[in-house]
Design a protein around this motif. Structure first.
Motif, PDB file in Angstrom:
ATOM      1  N   LEU A  68      -0.737   2.538   5.660  1.00 59.40           N
ATOM      2  CA  LEU A  68       0.628   2.065   5.424  1.00 59.40           C
ATOM      3  C   LEU A  68       0.773   1.625   3.973  1.00 59.40           C
ATOM      4  O   LEU A  68      -0.142   1.048   3.400  1.00 59.40           O
ATOM      5  CB  LEU A  68       0.954   0.894   6.349  1.00 59.40           C
ATOM      6  CG  LEU A  68       0.991   1.194   7.847  1.00 59.40           C
ATOM      7  CD1 LEU A  68       1.197  -0.103   8.633  1.00 59.40           C
ATOM      8  CD2 LEU A  68       2.076   2.196   8.166  1.00 59.40           C
ATOM      9  N   THR A  69       1.930   1.873   3.413  1.00 60.15           N
ATOM     10  CA  THR A  69       2.194   1.459   2.022  1.00 60.15           C
ATOM     11  C   THR A  69       2.948   0.136   1.963  1.00 60.15           C
ATOM     12  O   THR A  69       3.366  -0.281   0.892  1.00 60.15           O
ATOM     13  CB  THR A  69       3.003   2.548   1.293  1.00 60.15           C
ATOM     14  OG1 THR A  69       4.219   2.759   2.012  1.00 60.15           O
ATOM     15  CG2 THR A  69       2.208   3.851   1.205  1.00 60.15           C
ATOM     16  N   CYS A  70       3.109  -0.487   3.135  1.00 56.46           N
ATOM     17  CA  CYS A  70       3.807  -1.772   3.208  1.00 56.46           C
ATOM     18  C   CYS A  70       3.102  -2.640   4.248  1.00 56.46           C
ATOM     19  O   CYS A  70       2.152  -2.201   4.890  1.00 56.46           O
ATOM     20  CB  CYS A  70       5.274  -1.562   3.585  1.00 56.46           C
ATOM     21  SG  CYS A  70       5.488  -0.759   5.200  1.00 56.46           S
ATOM     22  N   ARG A  71       3.589  -3.846   4.389  1.00 60.40           N
ATOM     23  CA  ARG A  71       3.057  -4.724   5.428  1.00 60.40           C
ATOM     24  C   ARG A  71       3.496  -4.205   6.795  1.00 60.40           C
ATOM     25  O   ARG A  71       4.619  -3.703   6.939  1.00 60.40           O
ATOM     26  CB  ARG A  71       3.580  -6.137   5.226  1.00 60.40           C
ATOM     27  CG  ARG A  71       3.094  -6.772   3.953  1.00 60.40           C
ATOM     28  CD  ARG A  71       3.768  -8.070   3.635  1.00 60.40           C
ATOM     29  NE  ARG A  71       3.984  -8.915   4.816  1.00 60.40           N
ATOM     30  CZ  ARG A  71       4.699 -10.023   4.797  1.00 60.40           C
ATOM     31  NH1 ARG A  71       5.283 -10.439   3.687  1.00 60.40           N
ATOM     32  NH2 ARG A  71       4.852 -10.735   5.889  1.00 60.40           N
ATOM     33  N   PRO A  72       2.645  -4.326   7.818  1.00 63.44           N
ATOM     34  CA  PRO A  72       3.055  -3.868   9.152  1.00 63.44           C
ATOM     35  C   PRO A  72       4.359  -4.506   9.619  1.00 63.44           C
ATOM     36  O   PRO A  72       5.200  -3.845  10.227  1.00 63.44           O
ATOM     37  CB  PRO A  72       1.888  -4.279  10.048  1.00 63.44           C
ATOM     38  CG  PRO A  72       0.720  -4.387   9.136  1.00 63.44           C
ATOM     39  CD  PRO A  72       1.277  -4.813   7.807  1.00 63.44           C
ATOM     40  N   SER A  73       4.556  -5.784   9.306  1.00 61.13           N
ATOM     41  CA  SER A  73       5.756  -6.482   9.775  1.00 61.13           C
ATOM     42  C   SER A  73       7.031  -5.945   9.131  1.00 61.13           C
ATOM     43  O   SER A  73       8.126  -6.183   9.646  1.00 61.13           O
ATOM     44  CB  SER A  73       5.629  -7.984   9.538  1.00 61.13           C
ATOM     45  OG  SER A  73       5.468  -8.257   8.162  1.00 61.13           O
ATOM     46  N   ASP A  74       6.915  -5.219   8.015  1.00 57.89           N
ATOM     47  CA  ASP A  74       8.101  -4.602   7.409  1.00 57.89           C
ATOM     48  C   ASP A  74       8.683  -3.514   8.303  1.00 57.89           C
ATOM     49  O   ASP A  74       9.842  -3.129   8.144  1.00 57.89           O
ATOM     50  CB  ASP A  74       7.752  -3.983   6.051  1.00 57.89           C
ATOM     51  CG  ASP A  74       7.469  -5.031   4.991  1.00 57.89           C
ATOM     52  OD1 ASP A  74       8.002  -6.152   5.093  1.00 57.89           O
ATOM     53  OD2 ASP A  74       6.718  -4.716   4.051  1.00 57.89           O
ATOM     54  N   LEU A  75       7.895  -3.030   9.246  1.00 60.42           N
ATOM     55  CA  LEU A  75       8.307  -1.909  10.090  1.00 60.42           C
ATOM     56  C   LEU A  75       8.647  -2.320  11.519  1.00 60.42           C
ATOM     57  O   LEU A  75       8.875  -1.481  12.373  1.00 60.42           O
ATOM     58  CB  LEU A  75       7.191  -0.859  10.120  1.00 60.42           C
ATOM     59  CG  LEU A  75       6.717  -0.367   8.761  1.00 60.42           C
ATOM     60  CD1 LEU A  75       5.539   0.572   8.916  1.00 60.42           C
ATOM     61  CD2 LEU A  75       7.848   0.289   7.989  1.00 60.42           C
TER      62      LEU A  75
END
Length: 121
Positions: free
Chosen positions: A77-84
């Protein structure tokens, strides 16, 4: 260990609870019991931070283990999991508990040392 999955952006990502992951979770939260309390928190910001931390750790362990098993892995992932994850979606918390239950519960079969002697009883 058993690999569980969480779906993010329509893709399945592996999760698992390895010894290293359990150690990291205990360090992050003080204990696994305190971690569980935060997941049940009514304070959205505290719960979101906990979910993000837990998923980051379980996703890392899942990638390591699934990769060692030869599973083809998606890019990280290129972001934090919680961003999704939608704040109202309890699916992430359910995925966390499923991964932890899968690795915490073990089926153990015990055979008597002297099976022949036991048959005569």
């Amino acid at each position: 260990m058993k690999v569980n999955y969480i779906e993010l952006l329509g893709q399945r990502h592996p999760l698992c609870l390895s010894l290293s992951a359990a150690e990291a979770l205990s360090e992050a939260f003080g204990s696994l019991e305190k971690m569980g309390e935060l997941l049940d928190s009514q304070d959205v910001s505290r719960m979101a931070k906990a979910v993000d931390t837990i998923l980051t750790i379980l996703l890392k362990a899942g990638r390591i283990y699934a990769g060692a098993l030869g599973e083809k892995l998606l890019p990280e992932l290129t972001c934090r999991p919680s961003d999704l994850i939608d704040v109202r979606d309890r699916g992430a918390v359910e995925a966390i508990f499923a991964a932890m239950r899968a690795d915490a519960g073990r089926d153990v079969e015990a055979a008597p040392k002297n099976a022949a002697a036991m048959r005569g009883r």
